[in-house]
Design an enzyme around this catalytic site. Structure first.
Site, PDB file in Angstrom:
ATOM      1  CB  SER A  67       2.959  -1.252   3.164  1.00 50.89           C
ATOM      2  OG  SER A  67       2.449  -2.355   2.493  1.00 50.89           O
ATOM      3  CG  ASP A 286       0.597  -6.065   5.413  1.00 46.40           C
ATOM      4  OD1 ASP A 286       1.087  -5.924   4.284  1.00 46.40           O
ATOM      5  OD2 ASP A 286      -0.049  -5.157   6.003  1.00 46.40           O
ATOM      6  CD  GLU A 385      -8.483  -5.391   1.396  1.00 42.73           C
ATOM      7  OE1 GLU A 385      -9.292  -4.511   1.121  1.00 42.73           O
ATOM      8  OE2 GLU A 385      -7.348  -5.149   1.845  1.00 42.73           O
ATOM      9  CB  ALA A 386      -8.342  -9.112  -5.175  1.00 47.56           C
ATOM     10  CG  ASN A 387      -4.812  -6.051  -1.430  1.00 53.69           C
ATOM     11  OD1 ASN A 387      -4.828  -6.925  -0.562  1.00 53.69           O
ATOM     12  ND2 ASN A 387      -5.235  -4.814  -1.192  1.00 53.69           N
ATOM     13  NE  ARG A 514     -13.139   1.713  -2.342  1.00 56.24           N
ATOM     14  CZ  ARG A 514     -11.827   1.898  -2.247  1.00 56.24           C
ATOM     15  NH1 ARG A 514     -11.031   1.663  -3.281  1.00 56.24           N
ATOM     16  NH2 ARG A 514     -11.296   2.313  -1.130  1.00 56.24           N
ATOM     17  N   PRO A 515     -14.610   6.271  -3.778  1.00 57.55           N
ATOM     18  CG  PRO A 515     -15.196   7.548  -1.904  1.00 57.55           C
ATOM     19  CD  PRO A 515     -15.703   6.461  -2.805  1.00 57.55           C
ATOM     20  CB  SER A 516      -8.709   6.208  -3.599  1.00 60.03           C
ATOM     21  OG  SER A 516      -7.555   5.972  -2.826  1.00 60.03           O
ATOM     22  N   GLY A 517      -9.251   5.529  -0.487  1.00 63.43           N
ATOM     23  CA  GLY A 517      -8.904   5.936   0.871  1.00 63.43           C
ATOM     24  C   GLY A 517      -7.436   6.322   0.993  1.00 63.43           C
TER      25      GLY A 517
HETATM   26  C1  16G Z   1      -4.903   0.104   2.226  1.00 62.33           C
HETATM   27  C2  16G Z   1      -5.574  -1.004   3.004  1.00 62.33           C
HETATM   28  C3  16G Z   1      -5.992  -2.134   2.098  1.00 62.33           C
HETATM   29  C4  16G Z   1      -6.869  -1.599   0.978  1.00 62.33           C
HETATM   30  C5  16G Z   1      -6.214  -0.430   0.260  1.00 62.33           C
HETATM   31  C6  16G Z   1      -7.220   0.258  -0.660  1.00 62.33           C
HETATM   32  C7  16G Z   1      -5.041  -1.677   5.290  1.00 62.33           C
HETATM   33  C8  16G Z   1      -3.987  -2.182   6.243  1.00 62.33           C
HETATM   34  N1  16G Z   1      -4.667  -1.532   4.033  1.00 62.33           N
HETATM   35  O1  16G Z   1      -3.705  -0.329   1.665  1.00 62.33           O
HETATM   36  O2  16G Z   1      -6.705  -3.049   2.867  1.00 62.33           O
HETATM   37  O3  16G Z   1      -7.120  -2.605   0.033  1.00 62.33           O
HETATM   38  O4  16G Z   1      -5.807   0.538   1.219  1.00 62.33           O
HETATM   39  O5  16G Z   1      -6.690   1.449  -1.172  1.00 62.33           O
HETATM   40  O6  16G Z   1      -6.168  -1.433   5.681  1.00 62.33           O
HETATM   41  P1  16G Z   1      -7.602   2.535  -1.866  1.00 62.33           P
HETATM   42  O7  16G Z   1      -8.648   2.996  -0.882  1.00 62.33           O
HETATM   43  O8  16G Z   1      -6.690   3.610  -2.310  1.00 62.33           O
HETATM   44  O9  16G Z   1      -8.255   1.870  -3.043  1.00 62.33           O
HETATM   45 MG    MG Z   2       1.857  -4.217   3.473  1.00 63.50          MG
END
Ligand code: 16G
Ligand code: MG
Length: 554
Positions: A67, A286, A385-387, A514-517
């Site tokens: 991405s 995307d 999402e705002a992004n 929040r914890p980042s994913g």
């Molecule tokens: C990923 C997610 C996006 C989310 C972002 C948050 C997908 C395809 N993409 O890029 O939706 O906004 O993670 O990141 O699900 P964070 O958990 O580090 O804040």
């Molecule tokens: Mg992307």
């Protein structure tokens, strides 16, 4: 698993050894890392995709992309039969496969899983996996690894769909599983014909004229630019100039993520573009945001995912109010359920605006899999999402209802039929599998033309509240447990009360952690009536996170 299958697996997998000391996790966007670390994980996700196809008796997709990450990274994610994200139940399996230390352990894990899930490895059905990749050079060898993964399952075939945007691959998987043609030609044809249909249905006298007719798109030097160039040829009624179409470095100082986070002009844009409608895609197309170049500075006015959502909601609501007008005896259901799905990151001003339109706004945790799932519960569900990642979902039952109206010759009002036709065209234009910058862009453009609006008029729908995002490195981000769509922290105890006390000090204050994913950090988001106040709130809550969770710096 029979001996033939076992020996094929042991043989081929031994050519893809995992890197030492690296633990991969299947995050919100699959596996993502420096490309040099990914070959064995990609091979193993090829195995998983073949099994998923056997289990679901449907086509599965594999997309090789990182991405908006830098060009040296890459990644892989799985598209489920609906075209959406891999079911969360299989994520732990993906992780144990990717992290298996050697071929024997790998085959053991596979064998156990196949038994547990009752997957027929030698049944009638042959698995089919669609493969796609973005423009990253590392994608060539990773695609080969994915092919080998699929080929390691005896009854499985891989089909290389070529260099694609992520949403194209998701679209193809969905189309194929619905028994439809799923080539790129079909994708372009569906987008261009539904766009044309929306333009033909524009009430007379709405069209905007003059310089605003031109749109400039920053393609992030990625695959979206190339595809938009191809699509452009099929579109009448849209004047698009594509910049950053592959001569520069992917995502470097360009693209939707850069524009949204930095709020500065991307490479290749400048003073000559002031006042012109501009848009940015991310590296795999995307995500979509719009922007306006500010005079005498490198700053931009950002028109983000929240505002795209507001525009879509406004237009859809207008069509629904035409459809729901009393007078005609139709097969109208009691009430169309239009749902708006946001995350806690949505600017508070956008939420107030949508609520003031009388719409139902609901929140889910961050991540496409959460917002998409919620939006699918409605007749029409919009998520963004705002992004800049988002789309509009239509339920099958609601599409049937629209088709009925469209073909009901006894209707006295053709306005109703036009509204139904517009909604049907939107459902074909906007990607039903996942957020898609190409289809999102065409829908924005069609709606602006329908309303006769410039981007400036659109941007005036509401004014964003000032906000600030920070990240805090802590000892263990998993110690943060949230509830209510990440708006409340339930662990560690006491921190939410302390955050509330800070919020209470600010006019229009709102803040969450929040914890980042995707990164090893805790994120802080704060909003307030002025920028200074938003900054102050964010910094004081970041300090609390530090105190409660223990900083890695102390
Ligand atoms: C990923 C997610 C996006 C989310 C972002 C948050 C997908 C395809 N993409 O890029 O939706 O906004 O993670 O990141 O699900 P964070 O958990 O580090 O804040
Ligand atoms: Mg992307």
């Amino acid at each position: 698993m029979n001996d033939k299958q076992r020996s094929i697996l042991l043989d081929i997998s031994s050519r893809f050894s995992p890197p030492q000391g690296v633990k991969l996790s299947y995050g919100t966007s699959g596996f993502r890392a420096d490309a040099s670390l990914l070959e064995s994980a990609v091979y193993r996700v090829g195995l998983l995709a073949a099994l998923r196809s056997l289990k679901t008796r449907a086509v599965i997709g594999l997309m090789i992309t990182a991405s908006h990450n830098e060009i040296s990274d890459n990644g892989i994610k799985v598209a489920d039969p609906s075209g959406g994200m891999l079911t969360q139940d299989w994520e732990p399996f993906a992780e144990s496969l990717a992290n298996a230390p050697d071929s024997y352990t790998l085959v053991e894990i596979l064998d156990d899983f196949v038994k547990k899930e009752k997957i027929a490895l030698d049944g009638e059905w042959a698995a089919e996996v669609f493969l796609g990749r973005d423009t990253r050079p590392s994608g060539v060898s990773l695609l080969e690894a994915a092919k080998q993964g699929v080929a390691s399952i005896v009854k499985a075939n891989a089909k290389d769909m070529g260099v694609l945007t992520t949403p194209q691959l998701h679209w193809m998987v969905r189309a194929r599983n619905k028994g439809l043609e799923a080539s790129e030609h079909n994708y372009f044809d569906q987008l261009s014909s539904s766009f044309r249909c929306l333009l033909e249905l524009i009430p007379q006298g709405s069209r905007i004229v003059g310089t605003n007719d031109k749109l400039i798109v920053d393609g992030a030097d990625g695959i979206g630019a190339e595809k938009l160039e191809s699509l452009k040829g099929l579109l009448n009624g849209l004047c698009v100039e594509v910049r950053n179409s592959g001569n520069g470095v992917l995502n470097e100082g360009v693209g939707a993520d850069y524009v949204q986070k930095e709020k500065v002009v991307p490479r290749g844009f400048g003073p000559a573009d002031v006042g012109i409608r501009c848009a940015s895609f991310d590296g795999d197309a995307d995500r979509l945001v719009y922007f306006l170049v500010q005079p005498n500075s490198n700053k931009i006015e950002l028109v983000d995912g929240d505002k795209i959502m507001a525009l879509f909601a406004l237009f859809l609501e207008e069509q629904l109010s035409i459809l729901n007008k009393s007078g005609d005896v139709t097969v109208r259901p009691n009430q169309t359920r239009l749902g708006i799905v946001q995350t806690a990151y949505a600017n508070g001003a956008s939420t107030s605006y949508l609520k003031q339109l009388g719409l139902e706004v609901v929140f889910t945790p961050t991540g496409v899999k959460h917002v998409h799932e919620k939006a699918a519960e409605y007749d029409i569900g919009i998520y963004f999402e705002a992004n800049g990642h988002g789309t509009v979902l239509f339920s099958e039952a609601y599409l049937c209802y629209l088709e009925d109206i469209n073909s009901n010759l006894s209707l006295t009002s053709t306005e109703k039929q036009k509204a139904a036709s517009r909604l049907l065209a939107v459902s074909k234009l906007i990607n039903q599998a996942v957020g898609d910058a190409l289809s999102g862009l065409l829908l924005v453009e069609a709606i602006l033309q329908h309303l006769g609006w410039s981007i400036q008029r659109w941007n005036e729908l509401y004014h964003d509240l000032p906000s600030r995002q920070l990240k805090v490195k802590v000892l263990d981000r998993a110690a943060v447990v949230t509830a209510n769509a990440e708006t409340v922290v339930v662990k560690p105890s006491g921190i939410q009360e302390a955050i509330n006390a800070e919020i209470a000090k600010y006019h229009k204050g709102r803040c969450f952690i929040r914890p980042s994913g995707t990164e090893d950090v805790v994120r802080v988001y704060a909003e307030a009536s002025t920028q200074e106040a938003a900054d102050g709130l964010a910094y004081s809550v970041a300090k609390l996170a530090d105190q409660f969770l223990g900083s890695t710096n102390s």
